[in-house]
Design an enzyme around this catalytic site. Structure first.
Site, mmCIF file in Angstrom:
data_model
loop_
_atom_site.group_PDB
_atom_site.id
_atom_site.type_symbol
_atom_site.label_atom_id
_atom_site.label_comp_id
_atom_site.label_asym_id
_atom_site.label_seq_id
_atom_site.Cartn_x
_atom_site.Cartn_y
_atom_site.Cartn_z
ATOM 1 N N CYS A 1 21.330 -42.642 4.190
ATOM 2 C CA CYS A 1 21.408 -43.556 3.056
ATOM 3 C C CYS A 1 22.521 -44.573 3.235
ATOM 4 C CB CYS A 1 21.734 -42.788 1.776
ATOM 5 S SG CYS A 1 20.618 -41.439 1.452
ATOM 6 N N GLY B 1 18.541 -46.832 5.782
ATOM 7 C CA GLY B 1 17.448 -46.167 5.085
ATOM 8 C C GLY B 1 16.411 -47.186 4.692
ATOM 9 N N ASN C 1 25.525 -40.923 -0.455
ATOM 10 C CA ASN C 1 25.201 -40.893 0.971
ATOM 11 C C ASN C 1 25.792 -39.610 1.523
ATOM 12 O OD1 ASN C 1 26.460 -42.673 3.890
ATOM 13 N ND2 ASN C 1 24.640 -41.436 3.696
ATOM 14 N N GLY C 2 24.934 -38.799 2.136
ATOM 15 C CA GLY C 2 25.415 -37.537 2.694
ATOM 16 C C GLY C 2 24.457 -36.417 2.345
ATOM 17 N N TYR D 1 25.523 -44.481 16.830
ATOM 18 C CA TYR D 1 24.217 -45.039 16.506
ATOM 19 C C TYR D 1 24.091 -45.602 15.100
ATOM 20 C CZ TYR D 1 19.279 -45.163 15.213
ATOM 21 O OH TYR D 1 18.059 -45.556 14.738
HETATM 22 P P1 AMP Z 1 13.867 -39.489 20.090
HETATM 23 O O1 AMP Z 1 12.806 -40.476 20.415
HETATM 24 O O2 AMP Z 1 13.408 -38.448 19.109
HETATM 25 O O3 AMP Z 1 14.518 -38.895 21.291
HETATM 26 O O4 AMP Z 1 14.995 -40.287 19.294
HETATM 27 C C1 AMP Z 1 15.910 -41.043 20.000
HETATM 28 C C2 AMP Z 1 15.916 -42.468 19.508
HETATM 29 O O5 AMP Z 1 16.045 -42.523 18.090
HETATM 30 C C3 AMP Z 1 17.091 -43.192 20.117
HETATM 31 O O6 AMP Z 1 16.590 -44.355 20.722
HETATM 32 C C4 AMP Z 1 18.002 -43.521 18.948
HETATM 33 O O7 AMP Z 1 18.298 -44.891 18.980
HETATM 34 C C5 AMP Z 1 17.247 -43.164 17.695
HETATM 35 N N1 AMP Z 1 17.955 -42.165 16.860
HETATM 36 C C6 AMP Z 1 18.713 -41.152 17.247
HETATM 37 N N2 AMP Z 1 19.156 -40.427 16.203
HETATM 38 C C7 AMP Z 1 18.664 -41.005 15.098
HETATM 39 C C8 AMP Z 1 18.769 -40.738 13.707
HETATM 40 N N3 AMP Z 1 19.442 -39.699 13.236
HETATM 41 N N4 AMP Z 1 18.142 -41.553 12.860
HETATM 42 C C9 AMP Z 1 17.437 -42.561 13.315
HETATM 43 N N5 AMP Z 1 17.292 -42.871 14.612
HETATM 44 C C10 AMP Z 1 17.900 -42.110 15.521
#
Ligand code: AMP
Length: 497
Positions: free
Chosen positions: A33, A59, A134-135, A275
């Site tokens: 969030c 979000g 948020n959290g 990220y």
């Molecule tokens: P995955 O495809 O499941 O391995 O997710 C990795 C990708 O999702 C990476 O390119 C990150 O940029 C993005 N990512 C990683 N963690 C999150 C998160 N908690 N929320 C949203 N996007 C994420």
């Protein structure tokens, strides 16, 4: 007593949800969030909409704004992006007043109905009370069970509503005391912006896991999850809300600071640096862009590769790739082009939807990568969906070698503090060792930055220097709070897929 008038975006309908539902992919309810609030500003609700726009990356499923005009509270909430839910400027006429707060959210399937969209609102003994959170509260289910047993009637399935009921049932004489009493009972991560007839309350949990900053536009006071939102509304950054601090702002702009939790050592979330935050934000005095670029530098030192080009996975891998290229001397090139009309792929509940999104989002820049040895840089691997597709895409475009480098350590544990990660059994790094992961994503080599390399990149000596220590539970499994709602098995995770 104040009352609230509610408006919902016309397309929205209440969905029938099981309290504390699990998503269709078995994940428990987690949220990501962004929150924003302003007090003492003309057209406060439109300032909030602009601020939320800058926090949209935090979000993308739903958004809400609550305003207060000195007598009444007003609210508009809907499913979709800020630009969609607030596209009609007339909405702001229905959100009058000089104080407003808002919330953008993502939730996994099962938690995305209208009644969960924040800010949540209740009429309490002292008048209206809105809350944007948020959290994630890690003992919310336990507290809720007890509250329901004693007669509380919950309107949503959100963990945040627990705070409202705790405030409502506290025996302390003033609202502030009752609020602090409620906070003392909750565990986990929270950055909160609350509004009451008397003004605004902004606070962070004792460890400061989730970010919250304060700024000013002239005499009005602004709170936001990230500094980028201050920039966008033209506010000057003043300072962070300190971990464990409560700031109370009245309608004359008088601010008082309270520290009901003493002086605990902060543990801000390191994944915000990796990220989650926007690169143009400043977090803990550190430019997020610089942190990410520096992670790339550390990665190049720790995991060099013999290659012709450094290619980022856009957008999340770009700053680290710039750092990797600068340190290694290998040219940085845009070997993958991203469609800007597709949002964050991860932020789409459900695996099949996520797979389709990855394909729509990225395309190889064939003319560049054909015949080349590529170092691909991304910020993280979670389930491995993105990496597998992108490596394949590079090979299909004629790359002769693909070396994957990841600008964070292996994501080996779930987050229980408001960054959405799947249950542990779905995390690639929890299921496989490095070699098996490289095989799975079909890369010629795979390496992650070390945890100490990550700490160095964010300005620390190493992980054990403790100045400050971060919450790095997703990489280390060291959770800095109790996790009352999650039994030991859930935290340890079933690692068989
Ligand atoms: P995955 O495809 O499941 O391995 O997710 C990795 C990708 O999702 C990476 O390119 C990150 O940029 C993005 N990512 C990683 N963690 C999150 C998160 N908690 N929320 C949203 N996007 C994420």
């Amino acid at each position: 007593m104040t009352s609230i008038s509610q408006h919902a975006a016309p397309s929205d309908a209440f969905r029938d949800e099981t309290p504390w539902d699990v998503g269709d992919d078995g994940d428990t309810l987690h949220e990501e969030c962004g929150i924003f609030g302003v007090i003492g500003a003309r057209s406060a609700s439109s300032v909030v909409a602009l601020g939320l726009h800058a926090l949209q990356h935090r979000g993308q499923e739903a958004v809400g704004i609550t305003s207060f005009d000195g007598g009444e509270f007003f609210s508009h909430r809907g499913i979709g992006h800020v630009a969609h839910v607030f596209k009609n400027q007339d909405i702001f006429a229905d959100l009058p007043g000089m104080m407003a707060s808002g919330h953008v959210r993502y939730s996994t399937t099962g938690g995305s109905g209208l009644r969960n969209i924040q800010p949540l609102f209740a009429d309490l003994a002292d008048g209206g009370f809105s809350i944007a959170h948020n959290g994630n509260i890690s003992n919310a289910m336990t507290l809720k069970r007890d509250l329901v047993h004693k007669g509380s009637i919950f309107q949503s399935t959100s963990d945040t509503e627990v705070i409202i009921h705790l405030v409502a049932t506290s025996r302390y004489p003033t609202l502030l005391d009752r609020f602090v009493d409620a906070l003392r009972l909750i565990e986990g991560a929270y950055a909160l912006i609350c509004t009451t007839p008397a003004g605004m309350i902004a606070c962070r949990d004792p460890l400061g896991i989730r970010p919250l900053v304060m700024g000013r536009i002239g005499s009005s006071v602004v709170f936001a999850s990230e500094t980028v939102a201050l920039d966008v509304v033209g506010a000057d950054f003043e300072r962070e809300v300190e971990p464990g601090e409560l700031l109370v702002v009245d309608h004359n702009g008088v601010i008082s600071s309270h520290r009901p939790f003493g002086d605990p050592s902060p543990r801000p979330c390191i994944f915000e640096q990796v990220y989650f935050s926007r690169p143009d934000s400043i977090l803990g005095g550190q430019s997020v862009y610089q942190s990410r670029r520096q992670i790339g530098v550390e990665l190049a030192k720790e995991a060099p590769a013999d290659a012709d080009l450094v290619v980022p996975v856009p957008d999340s891998g770009v700053p680290a790739a710039i750092g990797y290229a600068a340190e290694s001397g290998i040219p940085f090139e845009l070997g993958i082009i991203r469609s800007h009309y597709v949002g964050r792929t991860f932020i789409q509940p459900g695996d099949s939807k996520r797979h389709a999104e990855v394909k729509r989002k990225h395309n190889a820049n064939r003319a560049l990568v054909a015949g080349k040895r590529i170092v691909l840089i991304d910020d993280s691997i979670v389930r491995g969906t993105t990496s597998l597709k992108i490596v394949q895409m590079m090979r299909d475009a004629g790359a002769s070698e693909v070396h994957m480098r990841i600008a964070s350590p292996p994501t080996d544990h779930s987050c229980f503090y408001g960054v959405d990660t799947p249950e542990r059994s779905k995390l690639l790094a929890a299921r496989m060792d490095l070699e098996a992961m490289a095989d799975y994503i079909q890369a010629d080599s795979l390496a992650f930055v070390s945890i100490d390399g990550l700490y160095r990149a964010v300005g620390q000596q190493d992980r054990n220097a403790k100045c400050p220590q971060f919450c790095d539970a997703c990489f280390t499994g060291e959770y800095p709070t109790h996790l009352t709602d999650y039994d030991a098995d859930a935290v340890a995770g079933e690692t068989e897929a």
